[in-house]
Each structure stands twice: as structure tokens, then as C-alpha cells.
Design a protein around this motif. Structure first.
Motif: not given
Length: 817
Positions: A521-536
Motif C-alpha cells: 500500500v502506497t500513499i503518494n502525496g497527500n500533504p494538501d490535506n493538512r487542514h482536514l476537518g473532523a472525520a465523519a
């Protein structure tokens, strides 16, 4: 609530009438009931997808695939048009009690037996197929290669070794590296036939941007005959440590005669040095390695960087020979052949320091048997193929001579195979074709894949980079709240699951991933999600979740195919996975990685084919306030392998358990059990603010813990309340050099060398450090059987050590929220 249930028949064969039923409630909602339909079962997943899109308006959707193997000629692509919602997710799954396989290949039929036990079959449109993997009876076969694969020695046998050209004595391609510490220096003697104003040129490679410094201007200097320092300028990053460029970095006024030129790294930062050049010709500019002479009456002098007369570098490496073009690989004359009947040969070679880091797969342009020279069509990328590197060539029809080998002639469509099993009669053979089976992308959301098997995908070459394969059986891009659960991935050409770009709140859980050409499993490039809100509610709180998976035997083709790779990935959770038998790391964090949790994973038998590695490895920059946490993991047998310049394979070799490399900072490493490594349970290599406490580190073959402050800016690093226990008489504690360890807050640790003295500790205490640490038997319950539970009277408890609770480690301990 009401839901739609869409059944799919097998892809091949008659479709029983009346098989399709849609379950749903009346608009008034009186509960589900069966309502007969007249359109029959769907023949393809694409048709079911169309029905599922239409059905969403009436509530949640479940698409059931019926038993059998579905051969996909192209990926099933799900986008925002297929998205569900939290209240109405879309689920694709196997029909209860039935086995469903989504296959990236085509069945091979019509086998005919010929002479010498060789079987052949005709493959239609062979020139247009992927065709890089053959699976027979659930086992991947070996594409015809030389030397042959050695089943008795699968990791150490079956190789040739890269050599230097005959008569080579030095030159371009031999480099000096790892001279990144302040105070490292190199000294050269040079003879000038004429006085003059000289330009000093440097042929170098650098990639310091990940460490916050894109230029080396002013960070290094030269001195002539012990004179005043002259800072070197005009030294930007070249883009990669293996990409070299010339720079005019200083002006020197030089008299004729012999001189001593000393280069010094006085501020730290990396340079790989290949050659110096001096010229008094203002118009002379070096380019590449084929240098032109200076103008008439002018002078140009080239000095190979490996030809220094004196040096100092605590981590310095000096190459012997590397082809500067990156296209040539030398071997013992006669060991390889031209093989004219095989136009698509591939070179598989291990790279960097004889094969420490990884491997490369590149097309062969030509092979000169007499010279012992193989030329490739493109550069391998990253590090070069160095002397001593392991290599073989495959996709060679003339080398089809061992059981299990096969070859596809794309021009004629003839597939040839030598069976490695008795009783073969042409059954259960699959030739890979497509390299992706399902794509969840461009707004795909609230989709769940459950209980499916994915098999026999192809792979694309070249890959984007070591860490990230472009091929994956499930590919996510800009997808959210998607889940892949309870599936099986096997015999894949590349990676099982890849997430790229702005993927968040996705979960990969409870799957088995095995026998992959690349990664798990590879996650390649999600730094744009630094300001994610609370998860559902019910979704993972992290950006993405990788948990409860059993991942093993990855990296069969690309050795950097790690079970879990976080590459520029932030705020993800990697929890309770069982990982084993892999060629390199178990879990990798690299580039921008912050706020990740690596917890409760059971990781065993890693680094089986590469070195300079760890079961959990980080080469990362953390730009978040949250640390990366590595906690509660069990790591056993981080082995390591390398090759000498002469072609001698060394294993165990050059591996750690948890390796915080390249000035990685802000890591919390606690409550881990690390057993049987080479250079130690933990290594902090530069960086700051790393806290290592309450870990049990057992039986490093050479040392137990290492710390290097090579950049001399490592502040806030802590090593506290750890148990370090080792039995081999020749092994040592380690720690690090005296200058570095003075900057490490290390205390309250327990050391035990089977009753032998620990001289490094005594030396530290004489200098006022480790004053509360002790040498004592920790009193493990049954270390001979890897039970490192503490007895109630263990002296470690008096130091404040908290006993580890490892009962829930690995996939067995995962409980979905």
C-alpha cells in the motif's frame, strides 16, 4: 434502511434466467422485499456500474459479483458519478459464500507439448498485450533469464556481477560522496606549467532541497597552499545526487609549479564530487565528460576527485568505477551473450554501493560478448550501477532452459513454457495484460470494495520513482471515504493499492497482500490535506488508514516495493499490520511526512535483499506541529544485504530496526520491541527533537543503538529508559562518536552484555553522562523463545521502565472502529 442488490453472473458461460433480483422498499418504506425483474443478470461489471449509478437515487447500493474469475480488459473507473454518501454508500463485493477474482490477465489455452518438455500456446494480439507475467496454477513463473534463478538460494544465487572495464585505473564516474559533515576535507596535489588567472570548475551532484537548502554557495571552500579560504559559489542543486553538472565556482590566481589544493566542507550539506578542472582560458567551458582542449597557448587541467592525497570524512565513500553516461554496464567477458532472437531483453541490476539501496530494470540496447559490455537504452535513474552490483538479464528466448521459465514471442504470438510441475496439461494459465483493475478517482467517495481477490496484473516501466509504482491493482486519486476491506491481492505485477494526490479518509483494512512485483500500500502525496476537518462518524480520524492487513513477499520485481510506503503523506495511520519476508523496508516514510502514526505492527524478516535500511525507515521532513509516532511495534530479524566490489554477497549487513535517517526530526519512538538487527535497534542519523524511550532493543549483531549528529545541529534528541541487551561477545553498545553523543540526552537506560563490561557506558559516565543508567540483567521471562516480558523483580522497573503490552500487535489485534 432500503438498499439495492445487483448481482452479476460469471463473465463466461450461460446466464441462468431470473437470476437478477433487486431488493428495495416501497417509497413508503415497509421494509425490504424481493421483487422479480425481467432484465436478467448483467454480463459485465461495466453494465452493473451503469445500473448502480441509476439505483443510487433509491438508497444504498450493493453490487454482488458472482463466483468465478472476471478478466478485465481495462480498468473499471469510478468517479464522482459513482459516489455514494455516508448514509448511502456504494458497496462492491463477492456474493456471500462465493469466491470472486478480478484478473488483470487473459487465460491461455490451446497448449501443445513439444520436444524437451517444452509447451507452447498461441496468444492473439501478443504485440498489444502487457504480457510480462505468467501465472500457472496460482504460481508466478520466471521469465527466461541468465543466469538462471537459483531456487536453493533465492536471494543470494543466480547473479552475475558488474565489473570495471578492463585496464581501468580511474576517471569520470568514480565519485566521492557522504562528505556532508562540517570539517570534512579533501586535499589534492597539482602541477601547473604556467602561471595565470584560473577558473576553478567542479563536476558535482547535489539534492539538498529536502533539507531546506537548495544551494551550497558559501558552505564549502578551497585553500591554496594553506592560504586564505576562498568560498565556493554557484553550486545549486543539480536535481538528484546522481545527476552531475559542471559549475565555475571560484577564481584563483596561481603561479606555476606544484601546489596543494584543500577543499573543506565548513557549514555542512551534501555534495557528491566527481572531478575538478582548472583553466586559464576564459572561453573554455567543460560539458559532460568528453572535455575539449583549451585554446592554443592556454591550459586546462582535470583532477579526478577520487585521486586525493589526503582526506577526512567520518562517513565518506569513494567509488571505484561508474559509467558516467549511465548507459553502460561491464561484466566478465563471455558471461552474457548477444541473444539476437530476443529483441526486448531487460537488465535487472542492483544499484548503489554494489546493491545496497534497490534495483533497476532497464531495456538492453546491445551486448558485446567479447568486451563484456552491456549497453542500455536509458539511464537507470537515481544511483548508478556500480562495480560489484548483482545483475541478470531476462526476457531471453535463447535462455529458456530451466523448469518454470517462459518466453513470449510478441511477433509470432507463441508463448513457450517449461513446466515446473508434474502433470501439466494446459490448465490454469494466465498471461498478465492490464496493470490496473479498478480506479477510484476524481471525486469518487463512499465506495467500498469487499471480499474480492485481485490477481495477475501487469506492470509499466519505467516507474515514476523508487517509492511509487505507476501500476496498481486499485488506484485512488482525489478519492475520499473509500474502503478496501477483506480482499486478497496476489501475484500482482506491481503494487496492490496506491493513493495519489488529495486522497483522504480512505481505509485499507483486513486484506491479505502477497507476491507483488512492487509494493503493498502506497500513499503518494497527500500533504494538501493538512487542514482536514473532523472525520465523519465511523470513518478513520486520520487522513487515511492502513490497518489489520497481512502483507508479505512484496518487491519481487522492484526491491523498493515496500509493504507500506508513505511518500509525502501526512496524518495517516498505519496500525496493526502483520508484515514479513520483504526485500527492503517494512514501513517507509519519506519526503514531507508529518503527524503519522505507525503503531502496533508486527514486522519480521525485512531487508532480505538490500542494505542501508531498517524495518521502519524514515527520510522525512515534518512540517506539521504533530510528531510522527512509532510506537508499540514488534520488529524481529532486520537482516540486510550488500555486495562487495569483488562480487561477494554479505548478509546480515548494514541494517537497523528503526532508522531515522537524513536529519529526520520530531519522531516519537516508544514502547517498541526490536530483536536481532545488525547495527542496532534504533539509529538517529542527524535531525533534532527525536525522542526514543521505553523500547526494548535486543541482540544487534554489531551494535545496539547509534546516534550521529553529522550536521552538528541536532538538539533535543532524547534516549531514555530503554533496555539494551545483547549476547554476542564481539558486539558493542554503539551509541556514537564522543563528539556527537555529548549532544544526546541519554539516561535511565539499562544495558546488559551477558555479564560482560560495557566500556562505552563507563566512558560516558566518566564524562558526566548516563549517570542513572545501569548494567544489569533485565530478567526477561524466556528470551530463548523471544519472550521479552519482564519478571516482577526486573531492575528495569526501578528505572521507571513501563512493561510493554504487545498482546494486540499485528493483524490479529486489529478491531475496526
Amino acid at each position: 434502511g432500503p438498499f439495492w442488490n445487483i448481482r452479476l453472473a460469471e463473465a463466461i458461460g450461460d446466464i441462468p434466467p431470473g437470476l437478477l433480483h433487486r431488493l428495495g422498499g416501497d417509497p413508503g418504506g415497509v421494509g425490504p422485499h424481493i421483487r422479480d425483474e425481467t432484465d436478467g443478470p448483467f454480463l459485465t461489471p461495466e453494465r452493473a456500474q451503469t445500473a448502480a449509478r441509476a439505483a443510487k437515487v433509491n438508497g444504498p447500493v450493493r453490487v454482488f459479483l458472482r463466483a468465478g474469475t472476471w478478466y478485465l480488459a481495462q480498468p473499471l473507473i469510478c468517479t464522482a458519478d459513482d459516489a455514494g454518501t455516508q448514509e448511502a454508500p456504494v458497496v462492491w463485493r463477492s456474493f456471500p459464500g462465493e469466491q470472486v477474482t478480478l484478473c488483470g490477465g487473459l487465460p491461455v489455452t490451446g497448449w501443445k507439448q513439444g520436444e524437451g518438455g517444452l509447451w507452447t500456446a498461441f496468444v492473439r494480439d501478443a504485440e498489444h498485450l502487457g504480457g510480462k507475467e505468467l501465472i500457472v496454477a496460482g504460481r508466478r513463473q520466471i521469465r527466461a533469464r541468465h543466469p538462471n534463478f537459483d531456487p536453493q538460494h533465492p536471494t543470494t544465487g543466480g547473479y552475475l556481477f558488474a565489473r570495471a572495464p578492463k585496464g581501468w585505473t580511474g576517471g569520470f564516474g568514480a565519485r566521492v560522496g557522504s562528505i556532508h559533515n562540517p570539517g570534512d576535507w579533501l586535499e589534492y596535489q597539482l602541477d601547473l606549467t604556467a602561471a595565470g588567472e584560473y577558473t576553478l570548475w567542479l563536476y558535482y551532484g547535489a539534492a539538498n532541497k529536502p533539507f531546506g537548502n537548495e544551494r551550497m554557495d558559501g558552505r564549502t571552500q578551497v585553500q591554496l597552499d594553506g592560504g586564505a579560504p576562498i568560498p565556493l559559489i554557484n553550486l545549486p542543486d543539480t536535481g538528484d545526487w546522481g545527476t552531475f553538472a559542471w559549475s565555475d565556482c571560484a577564481k584563483l590566481t596561481l603561479p606555476a609549479g606544484r601546489h596543494v589544493l584543500r577543499w573543506t566542507n565548513n557549514q555542512g550539506g551534501g555534495l557528491n564530487l566527481d572531478a575538478w578542472a582548472l583553466s586559464d582560458d576564459p572561453a573554455w567551458k567543460p560539458a559532460g565528460t568528453d572535455l575539449k582542449p583549451a585554446a592554443e597557448g592556454r591550459h586546462a587541467l582535470v583532477i579526478q576527485c577520487e585521486c586525493f592525497s589526503g582526506s577526512h570524512g567520518t562517513q565518506m565513500t569513494v567509488d571505484k568505477y561508474v559509467d558516467p553516461t549511465g548507459l553502460k554496464c561491464y561484466f566478465d567477458p563471455g558471461a552474457l551473450h548477444a541473444w539476437p532472437a530476443s529483441p526486448d531483453k531487460l537488465l535487472h541490476a542492483f544499484i548503489y554501493e554494489g546493491g545496497l539501496c534497490s534495483n533497476t530494470v532497464v531495456p538492453v540496447a546491445a551486448i558485446d560478448e567479447a568486451q563484456g559490455l552491456l549497453t542500455t537504452t536509458r539511464k537507470p535513474g537515481g544511483y548508478m550501477i556500480e562495480v560489484g552490483a548483482r545483475l541478470f538479464v531476462d526476457n531471453v528466448r535463447e535462455a529458456l532452459d530451466a523448469p518454470g521459465e517462459w518466453y513470449l514471442n510478441r511477433a509470432t504470438g507463441v508463448l513457450s513454457w517449461l513446466p515446473d510441475q508434474a502433470g501439466f496439461a494446459g490448465q490454469d494459465a494466465i498471461l498478465s495484460n492490464v496493470d490496473r483493475l479498478i480506479e477510484l478517482r476524481d471525486g469518487a467517495a463512499w465506495l467500498r470494495l469487499e471480499g474480492l481477490t485481485f490477481e495477475a496484473t501487469d506492470y509499466a516501466l519505467p516507474t515514476q520513482d523508487w517509492y511509487h509504482s505507476d501500476s496498481a491493482s486499485i488506484w485512488l486519486r482525489a478519492a475520499e471515504h473509500c474502503q478496501i476491506a477483506g480482499c486478497r491481492f496476489t501475484n500482482l505485477g506491481a503494487t496492490a493499492v496506491v493513493m495519489v494526490g488529495a486522497c483522504h479518509h480512505n481505509a485499507v483494512t483486513d486484506n491479505e497482500i502477497a507476491y507483488c512485483g512492487a509494493g503493498g500500500v502506497t500513499i503518494n502525496g497527500n500533504p494538501d490535506n493538512r487542514h482536514l476537518g473532523a472525520a465523519a462518524e465511523g470513518a478513520p480520524a486520520e487522513a487515511n488508514l492502513i490497518a489489520g492487513n497481512h502483507i508479505h513477499h512484496t518487491g519481487l520485481l522492484l526491491k523498493h516495493g515496500n509493504p507500506v510506503c508513505l511518500n509525502s503523506a501526512e496524518r495517516n495511520a498505519v496500525l496493526n499490520n502483520t508484515i514479513h519476508d520483504v526485500p527492503r523496508m517494512g514501513i517507509l516514510l519519506t519526503a514531507d511526512c508529518g503527524g503519522n502514526r505507525i503503531e502496533q505492527n508486527d514486522i519480521r524478516r525485512t531487508s532480505l535483499e538490500t542494505g542501508d535500511t531498517g524495518a521502519i525507515y524514515a527520510y522525512a521532513v515534518n512540517k506539521l506541529p504533530e510528531p510522527n509516532v512509532i510506537a508499540g511495534n514488534v520488529i524481529v530479524d532486520s537482516v540486510g544485504m550488500g555486495t562487495t566490489q569483488e562480487g561477494e554477497i554479505r548478509s546480515p549487513h548494514y541494517a537497523w530496526g528503526i532508522y531515522i535517517d537524513g536529519e529526520s526530526s520530531g519522531f516519537q519512538v516508544h514502547d517498541n520491541l526490536v530483536v536481532r538487527t545488525v547495527l542496532g535497534g534504533v539509529f538517529i542519523n542527524g535531525g533534532h527533537g527525536n525522542v526514543v524511550e521505553n523500547n526494548v532493543l535486543v541482540d544487534g549483531a554489531e551494535s545496539q543503538f547509534m546516534y550521529s549528529d553529522y550536521a552538528q545541529r541536532g538538539i533535543g534528541n532524547v534516549f531514555r529508559r530503554n533496555l539494551l541487551v545483547w549476547t554476542k561477545p564481539e558486539a558493542r553498545l554503539g551509541l556514537g562518536n564522543q563528539k556527537d553523543v555529548m549532544h544526546l540526552n541519554s539516561d535511565d537506560n539499562l544495558f546488559w552484555h551477558n555479564g560482560a563490561p560495557v566500556p562505552e557506558l563507563a566512558g560516558m559516565q566518566e564524562r558526566g553522562f548516563e549517570l542513572n543508567s545501569v548494567v544489569a540483567d533485565p530478567l526477561f521471562v524466556d528470551p530463548g523463545n523471544d519472550d521479552y516480558t519482564l519478571r516482577p523483580d526486573s531492575p528495569a522497573l526501578k528505572l521507571g521502565f513501563k512493561p510493554l503490552d504487545l498482546s494486540g500487535v499485528g493483524a490479529k489485534g486489529w478491531r475496526a472502529p
